[in-house]
Write a protein that holds these residues in place. Structure first.
Motif, PDB file in Angstrom:
ATOM      1  N   VAL A  23       0.853  -1.189   0.000  1.00  0.00           N
ATOM      2  CA  VAL A  23       0.000   0.000   0.000  1.00  0.00           C
ATOM      3  C   VAL A  23       0.890   1.240   0.000  1.00  0.00           C
ATOM      4  O   VAL A  23       1.769   1.388   0.850  1.00  0.00           O
ATOM      5  N   ILE A  24       0.644   2.129  -0.970  1.00  0.00           N
ATOM      6  CA  ILE A  24       1.412   3.367  -1.097  1.00  0.00           C
ATOM      7  C   ILE A  24       0.443   4.541  -1.008  1.00  0.00           C
ATOM      8  O   ILE A  24      -0.474   4.669  -1.828  1.00  0.00           O
ATOM      9  N   ILE A  25       0.618   5.395  -0.007  1.00  0.00           N
ATOM     10  CA  ILE A  25      -0.213   6.577   0.184  1.00  0.00           C
ATOM     11  C   ILE A  25       0.522   7.783  -0.386  1.00  0.00           C
ATOM     12  O   ILE A  25       1.682   8.019  -0.048  1.00  0.00           O
ATOM     13  N   MET A  26      -0.150   8.558  -1.241  1.00  0.00           N
ATOM     14  CA  MET A  26       0.479   9.726  -1.862  1.00  0.00           C
ATOM     15  C   MET A  26      -0.381  10.974  -1.695  1.00  0.00           C
ATOM     16  O   MET A  26      -1.607  10.887  -1.694  1.00  0.00           O
ATOM     17  N   SER A  27       0.286  12.118  -1.567  1.00  0.00           N
ATOM     18  CA  SER A  27      -0.400  13.401  -1.550  1.00  0.00           C
ATOM     19  C   SER A  27       0.625  14.512  -1.751  1.00  0.00           C
ATOM     20  O   SER A  27       1.810  14.344  -1.441  1.00  0.00           O
ATOM     21  N   SER A  28       0.151  15.637  -2.252  1.00  0.00           N
ATOM     22  CA  SER A  28       1.026  16.804  -2.390  1.00  0.00           C
ATOM     23  C   SER A  28       1.173  17.545  -1.070  1.00  0.00           C
ATOM     24  O   SER A  28       1.925  18.515  -0.986  1.00  0.00           O
ATOM     25  N   TYR A  29       0.461  17.093  -0.036  1.00  0.00           N
ATOM     26  CA  TYR A  29       0.551  17.701   1.293  1.00  0.00           C
ATOM     27  C   TYR A  29       1.275  16.740   2.227  1.00  0.00           C
ATOM     28  O   TYR A  29       0.707  15.711   2.620  1.00  0.00           O
ATOM     29  N   PRO A  30       2.525  17.025   2.588  1.00  0.00           N
ATOM     30  CA  PRO A  30       3.334  16.069   3.357  1.00  0.00           C
ATOM     31  C   PRO A  30       2.735  15.692   4.707  1.00  0.00           C
ATOM     32  O   PRO A  30       2.809  14.530   5.109  1.00  0.00           O
ATOM     33  N   SER A  31       2.151  16.646   5.421  1.00  0.00           N
ATOM     34  CA  SER A  31       1.570  16.338   6.728  1.00  0.00           C
ATOM     35  C   SER A  31       0.408  15.369   6.602  1.00  0.00           C
ATOM     36  O   SER A  31       0.197  14.515   7.463  1.00  0.00           O
ATOM     37  N   LEU A  32      -0.328  15.502   5.522  1.00  0.00           N
ATOM     38  CA  LEU A  32      -1.481  14.642   5.298  1.00  0.00           C
ATOM     39  C   LEU A  32      -1.061  13.195   5.099  1.00  0.00           C
ATOM     40  O   LEU A  32      -1.719  12.269   5.581  1.00  0.00           O
TER      41      LEU A  32
END
Length: 203
Positions: A23-32
């Protein structure tokens, strides 16, 4: 739950993490990214995540995504053409699921529809529907529409700043109770594992 709807969260926790998938979680918001990784991991209680866990994966350790077996990582999408997130998206590791928090989408190798359908169908339907309904009810009580992500810097502000209640606030406005969410998953586990002793083989 402001980023992902209830069925998606249930699929990630029960269809991916409990079955020890990549499982890989990605976002442009690092804290998220790091916060959501911790939240999803907490929803496994009373079980523990046995797979390698890296809530903030960096490029020097990218090769670990190619290791056989399960892994749970978070990646900050910095938007660079040659960045880690872009590289992983271009060459999705085998048997891996990429969860994009900015769009709420899940990507994977092969036929996306069939793969996600198999992960969803493996969860007992009656208990699954009850779990989703309970979560959606809690979100509704908190006046939160699942999957409706706040825009821009509101995300970082929500994660970095503690909200101090003030006098005169509307008593009807309730925060989403994370303990209640965990209790929903705990009840699911208790229901599905009830009477497991009957299936133990005693030598």
């Amino acid at each position: 739950f402001s980023c992902l709807d209830a069925p998606t969260v249930v699929t990630i926790v029960l269809g991916f993490l409990t079955l020890e998938r990549k499982v890989i979680i990605m976002s442009s918001y690092p804290s998220l990214v790091s916060d959501l990784c911790e939240i999803l991991r907490s929803l496994l209680f009373p079980f523990e995540l046995c797979a390698p866990y890296v809530p903030r994966l960096t490029e020097p350790f990218m090769s670990c995504l190619q290791f056989p077996g399960a892994i749970f990582v978070g990646i900050h999408d910095d938007g660079c053409e040659n960045g880690l997130a872009t590289s992983v998206r271009k060459d999705i590791p085998e048997d891996a699921f990429i969860v994009d928090l900015d769009t709420g989408d899940i990507d994977c190798n092969g036929d996306r529809y069939e793969v996600l359908k198999d992960c969803w169908d493996i969860i007992p339907s009656e208990l699954r529907s009850l779990l989703v309904e309970e979560i959606e009810t809690l979100c509704q009580d908190a006046r939160l529409v699942p999957g409706q992500e706040p825009l821009g810097i509101e995300i970082e502000a929500a994660l970095d700043v503690s909200v101090i209640p003030t006098f005169g606030d509307d008593d009807d406005d309730e925060m989403l109770d994370d303990r209640a969410i965990r209790d929903c998953f705990l009840r699911f586990y208790c229901s599905i594992l009830g009477g497991y002793e009957r299936y133990l083989l005693v030598p």
